[in-house]
Design a protein around this motif. Structure first.
Motif, short mmCIF file in Angstrom:
data_model
loop_
_atom_site.label_atom_id
_atom_site.label_comp_id
_atom_site.label_asym_id
_atom_site.label_seq_id
_atom_site.Cartn_x
_atom_site.Cartn_y
_atom_site.Cartn_z
N PHE A 14 8.86 34.95 -2.21
CA PHE A 14 9.77 35.22 -3.16
C PHE A 14 9.96 34.91 -4.95
N VAL A 17 5.35 33.64 -5.65
CA VAL A 17 5.29 32.91 -4.63
C VAL A 17 5.80 33.79 -3.28
N ALA A 19 5.57 33.13 -0.38
CA ALA A 19 5.44 32.08 0.87
C ALA A 19 4.98 32.17 2.69
N ALA A 38 0.06 21.23 5.89
CA ALA A 38 1.03 20.64 4.78
C ALA A 38 2.25 21.22 3.88
N ASN A 39 3.44 20.22 3.63
CA ASN A 39 4.42 20.34 3.29
C ASN A 39 4.32 21.67 2.05
N GLY A 40 4.77 22.92 2.01
CA GLY A 40 5.00 24.38 1.59
C GLY A 40 4.05 25.09 1.65
N ALA A 41 3.43 24.84 3.10
CA ALA A 41 1.79 25.93 3.73
C ALA A 41 2.55 27.23 4.20
N GLY A 42 4.25 26.95 4.25
CA GLY A 42 5.18 28.27 4.78
C GLY A 42 5.55 27.90 6.35
N LYS A 43 5.53 26.82 6.74
CA LYS A 43 5.45 26.92 8.33
C LYS A 43 7.14 26.88 8.51
N THR A 44 8.79 26.65 7.88
CA THR A 44 9.49 27.04 7.80
C THR A 44 10.26 28.71 7.35
N THR A 45 9.09 29.08 6.44
CA THR A 45 9.56 29.99 6.05
C THR A 45 8.87 31.54 7.85
N GLN A 86 14.67 21.32 10.39
CA GLN A 86 14.13 20.37 9.71
C GLN A 86 15.03 19.03 9.48
N1 LIG Z 1 14.53 30.36 -0.65
C1 LIG Z 1 13.45 30.09 -0.96
N2 LIG Z 1 12.96 31.26 -2.72
C2 LIG Z 1 11.93 30.78 -3.11
N3 LIG Z 1 11.04 29.80 -2.79
C3 LIG Z 1 10.91 29.98 -1.44
C4 LIG Z 1 12.31 29.73 -0.38
N4 LIG Z 1 11.72 28.88 0.76
C5 LIG Z 1 10.58 28.51 0.70
N5 LIG Z 1 9.67 29.15 -0.47
C6 LIG Z 1 8.18 28.35 -0.82
O1 LIG Z 1 7.74 29.11 0.13
C7 LIG Z 1 6.46 27.87 -0.32
C8 LIG Z 1 6.55 27.69 1.60
O2 LIG Z 1 8.23 26.53 2.24
P1 LIG Z 1 8.15 25.98 2.94
O3 LIG Z 1 7.51 27.73 4.19
O4 LIG Z 1 9.53 26.00 3.18
O5 LIG Z 1 6.92 25.28 3.04
P2 LIG Z 1 6.79 24.04 4.29
O6 LIG Z 1 7.61 24.51 6.19
O7 LIG Z 1 5.49 24.41 5.43
O8 LIG Z 1 6.57 22.88 4.00
C9 LIG Z 1 6.68 26.52 -0.43
O9 LIG Z 1 6.10 26.87 -2.06
C10 LIG Z 1 8.27 27.01 -0.99
O10 LIG Z 1 8.51 26.35 -2.61
#
Ligand SMILES: Nc1ncnc2c1ncn2[C@@H]1O[C@H](COP(=O)(O)OP(=O)(O)O)[C@@H](O)[C@H]1O
Ligand SMILES: [Mg+2]
Lengths: 263, 320
Positions: A14, A17, A19, A38-45, A86
């Motif tokens: 992004f 960033v 991700a 951890a939070n922000g590790a990229g799991k949801t991505t 989530q």
């Molecule tokens: N739509 C988006 N736009 C910009 N940055 C994003 C977006 N989605 C996730 N990120 C960034 O990507 C990284 C991984 O996020 P995420 O996958 O949500 O982590 P997790 O689910 O592990 O907590 C984070 O730094 C987050 O800020």
């Protein structure tokens, strides 16, 4: 065993960033995979890329041998990969029953819009499916309750039950126990996992509670800074020094005897 | 198919038809227009259920009306059935084409884009001398399968014709509301992303709603053109669209019946206010809408369903 889901060289950026980076792995059918990090590790991505919500910047995703990289989420759902969210994504103005009817009716549809305009959303076979599903997920007591007024745990179960209505072969659960009290977490996972096992679904679930991960996962992926730093059985992954240092913080003796803050 | 609601609806339409014989011609003509406009409102209800409020529905209304007028004048078509189908078809095609763009927009952007499109048609019609510019032009009285009534008989024939079209539309849209595509309106309003993740295209569902609503508006416009005997560009003007939205809010989106209740009340209140308080009829309508929003937030149509429906259970039944 051949992989039902296989990703290679996956990357998502992004702007500046990163991700997700360099993720390559195979998931065999009917495995239950836990994902920690951890939070922000990229799991949801990672989940978002597999389910078509995000298009990877690089890399490919194959499901049952077919390239699904970059397909829209509805096509991926139709092919057999579903997800929960989530933050539970339900229809607040509808009852639990009507939420499930919507999900089931779409799943049972033949994808033709003419037939969608003619078949009743409360057709007997749809209602029958829904009644079985809400029993299976133990939300039948809330059948006529509006989704907006549901307790958090029930809303999570409804979200998952809606994802399962499409009879997926792979199900991705993004933090199914987030926002739920510690006492209720195990019960919820028991309900969900036994329902999924009964349907031979391959599961990937994101979870922060290591006890739950150890109990339910056959395999654990540890995410850190957008990539997988450990992949193995729960014992193997959770036993690695790097995982303990960066993610779990458990059993790690710091020089001054403090626990790691990276929970 | 013959549910209780359908049976009640059939009886009411039949009663409305019979009552027509005892009413003065001016009132019959007023009711004819009210029922024709109700079809446009029915289309708006379909969209409103999905959270969409177009401020340019007059585009399809006007398309239907001008189709009838043009066919009658230049193609010599006089049969009401043919004219009606042509009006609905043309409006449906226009809605299908504009739908490719409209279905991608939401909220105020959707409302304004739809308004802009209707104003394009208005602009074109105003500039077209051969179609009478701002004056429009007349529509010859239609025939009904060879029957060619005049005067009051024509008024009654049109009234019955409109009632039959309304009854059929109400039945069809009733089926649609219970269908998968129709019932997904609330999920689309609540959470589009979830609908997509369940495996169906929201854009295409909305596109379908736009075509149905546009066709209904075209049919309404076709009937209005035959009843009024005249078409003009005002049928596509934004105040016409606004009027339909007004009636939709007055009616509420609760049921098919709401469209008819709302449209009838609107026409009756407007004529009554116009006759009794000529200088204040807009204000009277404004007050009626205000009172409706305050005391019947689900619209006048909720009166029809209020006594019938069991209260939905909103409390958790038990904790497991
Ligand atoms: N739509 C988006 N736009 C910009 N940055 C994003 C977006 N989605 C996730 N990120 C960034 O990507 C990284 C991984 O996020 P995420 O996958 O949500 O982590 P997790 O689910 O592990 O907590 C984070 O730094 C987050 O800020
Ligand atoms: Mg996350």
């Amino acid at each position: 065993m051949s992989a039902i889901l296989s990703v290679s060289g996956l990357e998502k950026t992004f702007g500046s960033v990163v991700a997700a980076r360099d993720i390559s792995l195979d998931i065999p059918a009917q495995q239950t995979v836990g994902v920690i990090g951890a939070n922000g590790a990229g799991k949801t991505t990672f989940v978002n890329m597999i389910t078509g919500h995000l298009t990877p910047t690089k890399g490919s995703i194959h499901f049952e041998g077919k390239d699904i990289t970059g397909l829209p989420s509805r096509d991926i759902t139709q092919m057999g990969i579903s997800r929960s969210f989530q933050v539970a994504q339900v229809f607040p103005s509808l009852s639990v029953f009507d939420n499930m009817c919507a999900a089931t009716a779409i799943a049972r549809g033949d994808g033709r819009f003419i037939s969608a305009a003619l078949r009743s959303v409360h057709a007997p076979e749809i209602a029958a499916d829904v009644n079985v599903a809400i029993e299976l997920f133990q939300i039948a007591a809330y059948r006529d309750t509006l989704a907006s007024t549901l307790p958090q745990g029930i809303r999570k179960l409804l979200d998952i039950a809606m994802a399962v209505a499409g009879a997926p072969r792979v199900l991705l659960l993004d933090e199914p126990t987030s926002g739920i009290s510690i006492e209720e977490k195990f019960q919820l996972m028991d309900v969900v996992m036994s329902a999924l096992k009964a349907r031979n679904i391959t599961v990937l679930f994101v979870e922060h509670d290591m006890e739950i991960v150890e109990r339910f996962a056959d395999r654990v992926l540890a995410f850190y800074d957008g990539t997988v730093i450990a992949d193995g059985t729960p014992g193997e992954t959770l036993g690695q020094a790097r995982v303990q240092e960066l993610i779990t913080g458990a059993k790690l003796k710091l020089p001054h005897g403090e626990a790691s803050p990276h929970a | 198919m013959l549910s209780r609601a359908n049976l009640i609806g059939a009886v009411l339409f039949l009663a409305a038809g019979i009552i027509g014989f005892f009413l003065p011609p001016w009132l019959v003509s007023l009711l004819t227009i009210a029922f024709a406009n109700a079809l446009v409102v029915l289309g708006l209800i379909i969209l409103w259920r999905a959270g969409l409020v177009p401020f340019g529905q007059a585009l399809y209304y006007c398309s239907g009306a001008y189709t009838v007028a043009l066919l009658a004048r230049w193609a010599g078509v006089s049969d009401a059935f043919v004219l009606l189908i042509a009006g609905g078809l043309v409006a449906g095609i226009v809605a299908f084409l504009t739908g490719f763009l409209l279905a991608r927009y939401r909220e105020i952007f959707f409302a304004m884009l739809s308004l802009a499109m209707s104003m394009i048609l208005y602009g074109v019609l105003v500039k077209t001398e051969t179609l009478g510019s701002t004056d429009g032009f007349g529509v010859d009285p239609p025939h009904f399968l060879g029957y060619a009534p005049h005067g009051d008989a024509l008024g009654f024939a049109l009234y019955w014709f409109v009632l039959v079209v309304c009854a059929i539309s109400a039945l069809v849209i009733g089926v649609y509301f219970k269908s998968v595509a129709g019932a997904l309106a609330v999920p689309i309003r609540d959470n589009e992303i979830r609908v997509e993740f369940l495996g169906i295209s929201v854009t295409r569902l909305i596109h379908m709603k736009l075509v149905i609503a546009g066709t209904l508006a075209g049919v309404g416009g076709a009937l209005a053109a035959m009843t009024i005997g005249h078409v003009d560009p005002n049928m596509s003007y934004w105040t016409t669209s606004g009027g339909f939205v007004f009636v939709t809010i007055l009616a509420g989106a609760g049921s098919v019946a709401a469209a008819f209740v709302g449209s009838l009340v609107f026409e009756i209140v407007r004529s009554f206010a116009f006759a009794v308080l000529p200088g204040f009829w807009q204000m009277t309508l404004g007050i009626v809408l205000l009172l409706t929003i305050l005391f019947l937030p689900e619209g006048l149509g909720s009166l029809a369903t209020r006594f019938r429906r069991r209260k939905p259970d909103t409390k958790p039944v038990a904790t497991s």
